[in-house]
Design a protein around this motif. Sequence first.
Motif, PDB file in Angstrom:
ATOM      1  N   GLY A  83       0.780  -1.231   0.000  1.00  0.00           N
ATOM      2  CA  GLY A  83       0.000   0.000   0.000  1.00  0.00           C
ATOM      3  C   GLY A  83       0.809   1.277   0.000  1.00  0.00           C
ATOM      4  O   GLY A  83       0.249   2.363  -0.068  1.00  0.00           O
ATOM      5  N   GLY A  84       2.119   1.158   0.071  1.00  0.00           N
ATOM      6  CA  GLY A  84       2.941   2.341   0.043  1.00  0.00           C
ATOM      7  C   GLY A  84       2.940   2.997  -1.325  1.00  0.00           C
ATOM      8  O   GLY A  84       2.410   2.460  -2.295  1.00  0.00           O
ATOM      9  N   GLY A  85       3.558   4.165  -1.382  1.00  0.00           N
ATOM     10  CA  GLY A  85       3.634   4.877  -2.642  1.00  0.00           C
ATOM     11  C   GLY A  85       4.101   6.297  -2.450  1.00  0.00           C
ATOM     12  O   GLY A  85       4.579   6.674  -1.378  1.00  0.00           O
ATOM     13  N   LEU A  86       3.961   7.065  -3.501  1.00  0.00           N
ATOM     14  CA  LEU A  86       4.345   8.480  -3.505  1.00  0.00           C
ATOM     15  C   LEU A  86       3.075   9.319  -3.421  1.00  0.00           C
ATOM     16  O   LEU A  86       2.146   9.138  -4.214  1.00  0.00           O
ATOM     17  CB  LEU A  86       5.126   8.813  -4.775  1.00  0.00           C
ATOM     18  CG  LEU A  86       5.461  10.285  -5.011  1.00  0.00           C
ATOM     19  CD1 LEU A  86       6.379  10.803  -3.908  1.00  0.00           C
ATOM     20  CD2 LEU A  86       6.092  10.459  -6.387  1.00  0.00           C
TER      21      LEU A  86
ATOM     22  N   LEU B 218      -2.767   7.590   2.436  1.00  0.00           N
ATOM     23  CA  LEU B 218      -2.454   6.251   1.966  1.00  0.00           C
ATOM     24  C   LEU B 218      -3.006   5.266   2.979  1.00  0.00           C
ATOM     25  O   LEU B 218      -3.112   5.586   4.172  1.00  0.00           O
ATOM     26  CB  LEU B 218      -0.948   6.030   1.827  1.00  0.00           C
ATOM     27  CG  LEU B 218      -0.219   6.669   0.656  1.00  0.00           C
ATOM     28  CD1 LEU B 218       1.288   6.483   0.838  1.00  0.00           C
ATOM     29  CD2 LEU B 218      -0.677   6.086  -0.662  1.00  0.00           C
ATOM     30  N   ARG B 219      -3.317   4.079   2.513  1.00  0.00           N
ATOM     31  CA  ARG B 219      -3.704   2.998   3.428  1.00  0.00           C
ATOM     32  C   ARG B 219      -2.766   1.824   3.229  1.00  0.00           C
ATOM     33  O   ARG B 219      -2.690   1.245   2.149  1.00  0.00           O
ATOM     34  CB  ARG B 219      -5.150   2.552   3.214  1.00  0.00           C
ATOM     35  CG  ARG B 219      -5.605   1.585   4.298  1.00  0.00           C
ATOM     36  CD  ARG B 219      -7.046   1.155   4.143  1.00  0.00           C
ATOM     37  NE  ARG B 219      -7.208   0.172   3.076  1.00  0.00           N
ATOM     38  CZ  ARG B 219      -8.267  -0.624   2.959  1.00  0.00           C
ATOM     39  NH1 ARG B 219      -9.261  -0.545   3.843  1.00  0.00           N
ATOM     40  NH2 ARG B 219      -8.356  -1.478   1.951  1.00  0.00           N
ATOM     41  N   LEU B 220      -2.059   1.490   4.283  1.00  0.00           N
ATOM     42  CA  LEU B 220      -1.174   0.335   4.268  1.00  0.00           C
ATOM     43  C   LEU B 220      -1.922  -0.896   4.752  1.00  0.00           C
ATOM     44  O   LEU B 220      -2.809  -0.799   5.611  1.00  0.00           O
ATOM     45  CB  LEU B 220       0.039   0.574   5.159  1.00  0.00           C
ATOM     46  CG  LEU B 220       0.862   1.831   4.869  1.00  0.00           C
ATOM     47  CD1 LEU B 220       2.094   1.846   5.778  1.00  0.00           C
ATOM     48  CD2 LEU B 220       1.251   1.926   3.414  1.00  0.00           C
TER      49      LEU B 220
ATOM     50  N   VAL C 266      10.332   3.638   5.173  1.00  0.00           N
ATOM     51  CA  VAL C 266       9.870   2.285   4.884  1.00  0.00           C
ATOM     52  C   VAL C 266       9.050   1.827   6.081  1.00  0.00           C
ATOM     53  O   VAL C 266       9.526   1.887   7.217  1.00  0.00           O
ATOM     54  CB  VAL C 266      11.036   1.323   4.631  1.00  0.00           C
ATOM     55  CG1 VAL C 266      10.508  -0.099   4.421  1.00  0.00           C
ATOM     56  CG2 VAL C 266      11.850   1.775   3.424  1.00  0.00           C
ATOM     57  N   TYR C 267       7.853   1.396   5.820  1.00  0.00           N
ATOM     58  CA  TYR C 267       6.939   0.981   6.882  1.00  0.00           C
ATOM     59  C   TYR C 267       6.894  -0.547   6.933  1.00  0.00           C
ATOM     60  O   TYR C 267       6.705  -1.215   5.911  1.00  0.00           O
ATOM     61  CB  TYR C 267       5.541   1.539   6.632  1.00  0.00           C
ATOM     62  CG  TYR C 267       5.425   3.001   6.958  1.00  0.00           C
ATOM     63  CD1 TYR C 267       6.060   3.964   6.182  1.00  0.00           C
ATOM     64  CD2 TYR C 267       4.690   3.430   8.062  1.00  0.00           C
ATOM     65  CE1 TYR C 267       5.970   5.314   6.488  1.00  0.00           C
ATOM     66  CE2 TYR C 267       4.581   4.779   8.378  1.00  0.00           C
ATOM     67  CZ  TYR C 267       5.228   5.713   7.589  1.00  0.00           C
ATOM     68  OH  TYR C 267       5.134   7.048   7.902  1.00  0.00           O
ATOM     69  N   HIS C 268       7.060  -1.072   8.145  1.00  0.00           N
ATOM     70  CA  HIS C 268       7.039  -2.514   8.372  1.00  0.00           C
ATOM     71  C   HIS C 268       5.918  -2.854   9.343  1.00  0.00           C
ATOM     72  O   HIS C 268       5.666  -2.116  10.293  1.00  0.00           O
ATOM     73  CB  HIS C 268       8.354  -2.974   9.003  1.00  0.00           C
ATOM     74  CG  HIS C 268       9.569  -2.724   8.186  1.00  0.00           C
ATOM     75  ND1 HIS C 268      10.109  -3.678   7.341  1.00  0.00           N
ATOM     76  CD2 HIS C 268      10.370  -1.631   8.081  1.00  0.00           C
ATOM     77  CE1 HIS C 268      11.187  -3.181   6.760  1.00  0.00           C
ATOM     78  NE2 HIS C 268      11.367  -1.943   7.189  1.00  0.00           N
ATOM     79  N   CYS C 269       5.305  -4.003   9.108  1.00  0.00           N
ATOM     80  CA  CYS C 269       4.397  -4.524  10.113  1.00  0.00           C
ATOM     81  C   CYS C 269       5.063  -5.721  10.797  1.00  0.00           C
ATOM     82  O   CYS C 269       5.950  -6.356  10.225  1.00  0.00           O
ATOM     83  CB  CYS C 269       3.042  -4.915   9.534  1.00  0.00           C
ATOM     84  SG  CYS C 269       3.060  -6.208   8.275  1.00  0.00           S
ATOM     85  N   ALA C 270       4.641  -5.977  12.012  1.00  0.00           N
ATOM     86  CA  ALA C 270       5.221  -7.052  12.802  1.00  0.00           C
ATOM     87  C   ALA C 270       4.187  -7.546  13.796  1.00  0.00           C
ATOM     88  O   ALA C 270       3.232  -6.838  14.119  1.00  0.00           O
ATOM     89  CB  ALA C 270       6.468  -6.553  13.531  1.00  0.00           C
ATOM     90  N   VAL C 271       4.398  -8.759  14.288  1.00  0.00           N
ATOM     91  CA  VAL C 271       3.453  -9.329  15.248  1.00  0.00           C
ATOM     92  C   VAL C 271       4.178  -9.816  16.489  1.00  0.00           C
ATOM     93  O   VAL C 271       5.352 -10.192  16.436  1.00  0.00           O
ATOM     94  CB  VAL C 271       2.635 -10.498  14.634  1.00  0.00           C
ATOM     95  CG1 VAL C 271       1.755  -9.990  13.510  1.00  0.00           C
ATOM     96  CG2 VAL C 271       3.539 -11.624  14.168  1.00  0.00           C
TER      97      VAL C 271
ATOM     98  N   GLY D  72       7.310  -8.173   8.488  1.00  0.00           N
ATOM     99  CA  GLY D  72       7.106  -8.157   7.054  1.00  0.00           C
ATOM    100  C   GLY D  72       8.267  -7.447   6.373  1.00  0.00           C
ATOM    101  O   GLY D  72       9.142  -6.880   7.029  1.00  0.00           O
ATOM    102  N   GLN D  73       8.253  -7.426   5.058  1.00  0.00           N
ATOM    103  CA  GLN D  73       9.392  -6.918   4.297  1.00  0.00           C
ATOM    104  C   GLN D  73       9.404  -5.408   4.161  1.00  0.00           C
ATOM    105  O   GLN D  73      10.400  -4.854   3.789  1.00  0.00           O
ATOM    106  CB  GLN D  73       9.444  -7.552   2.896  1.00  0.00           C
ATOM    107  CG  GLN D  73       8.639  -6.841   1.834  1.00  0.00           C
ATOM    108  CD  GLN D  73       7.145  -6.974   2.046  1.00  0.00           C
ATOM    109  OE1 GLN D  73       6.674  -7.656   2.932  1.00  0.00           O
ATOM    110  NE2 GLN D  73       6.370  -6.308   1.207  1.00  0.00           N
ATOM    111  N   GLY D  74       8.346  -4.729   4.444  1.00  0.00           N
ATOM    112  CA  GLY D  74       8.319  -3.282   4.374  1.00  0.00           C
ATOM    113  C   GLY D  74       7.753  -2.754   3.073  1.00  0.00           C
ATOM    114  O   GLY D  74       7.848  -3.389   2.022  1.00  0.00           O
ATOM    115  N   THR D  75       7.153  -1.573   3.167  1.00  0.00           N
ATOM    116  CA  THR D  75       6.628  -0.887   1.997  1.00  0.00           C
ATOM    117  C   THR D  75       7.024   0.587   2.087  1.00  0.00           C
ATOM    118  O   THR D  75       6.941   1.194   3.153  1.00  0.00           O
ATOM    119  CB  THR D  75       5.093  -1.063   1.893  1.00  0.00           C
ATOM    120  OG1 THR D  75       4.610  -0.478   0.691  1.00  0.00           O
ATOM    121  CG2 THR D  75       4.356  -0.469   3.088  1.00  0.00           C
ATOM    122  N   GLN D  76       7.485   1.145   0.979  1.00  0.00           N
ATOM    123  CA  GLN D  76       8.014   2.504   0.974  1.00  0.00           C
ATOM    124  C   GLN D  76       6.878   3.526   0.898  1.00  0.00           C
ATOM    125  O   GLN D  76       5.998   3.425   0.029  1.00  0.00           O
ATOM    126  CB  GLN D  76       8.952   2.708  -0.216  1.00  0.00           C
ATOM    127  CG  GLN D  76       9.466   4.124  -0.381  1.00  0.00           C
ATOM    128  CD  GLN D  76      10.464   4.502   0.690  1.00  0.00           C
ATOM    129  OE1 GLN D  76      11.384   3.742   1.006  1.00  0.00           O
ATOM    130  NE2 GLN D  76      10.313   5.688   1.269  1.00  0.00           N
TER     131      GLN D  76
END
Length: 125
Positions: free
Chosen positions: A6-9, A16-18, A93-98, A116-120
């Motif tokens: 869901g990342g982007g510019l 934005l919604r991740l 870079v946004y990461h989610c984790a549990v 997770g691997q992350g989204t910019q």
Amino acid sequence: QLQASGGGLVQAGGSLRLSCAASDRSLRNFHTGWFRQAPGKEREFVSAIAKSGYGPSTRYADSVKGRFIISRDNAKNTVYLQMNSLKPEDTAVYHCAVTNIVWSYVDSARQYSTWGQGTQVTVSS
């Protein structure tokens, strides 16, 4: 595994919604956190949502409080981070984790075992 997307510019003031989806576990059984890391900076806590049935628990970093909203859709096994009124300083870079640690420590990246691997996310001024 966790998959963040869901990342982007986006321009400043935009949204934005991740999404954080899991393929190997049910996210309802875990506290799920979002962290971000900008170039040259340490990873920092953004937000977390408690596992289902734990109570009315969400937490936000002061820097995003009032702008970001974390939520979960158990049917889709996905946790979302709705980001509004974005600022250039949200670029990272946004990461989610549990984790299943005590809720009090959900703002600590060291307490999370699966990432997770992350989204910019890039916010232009």
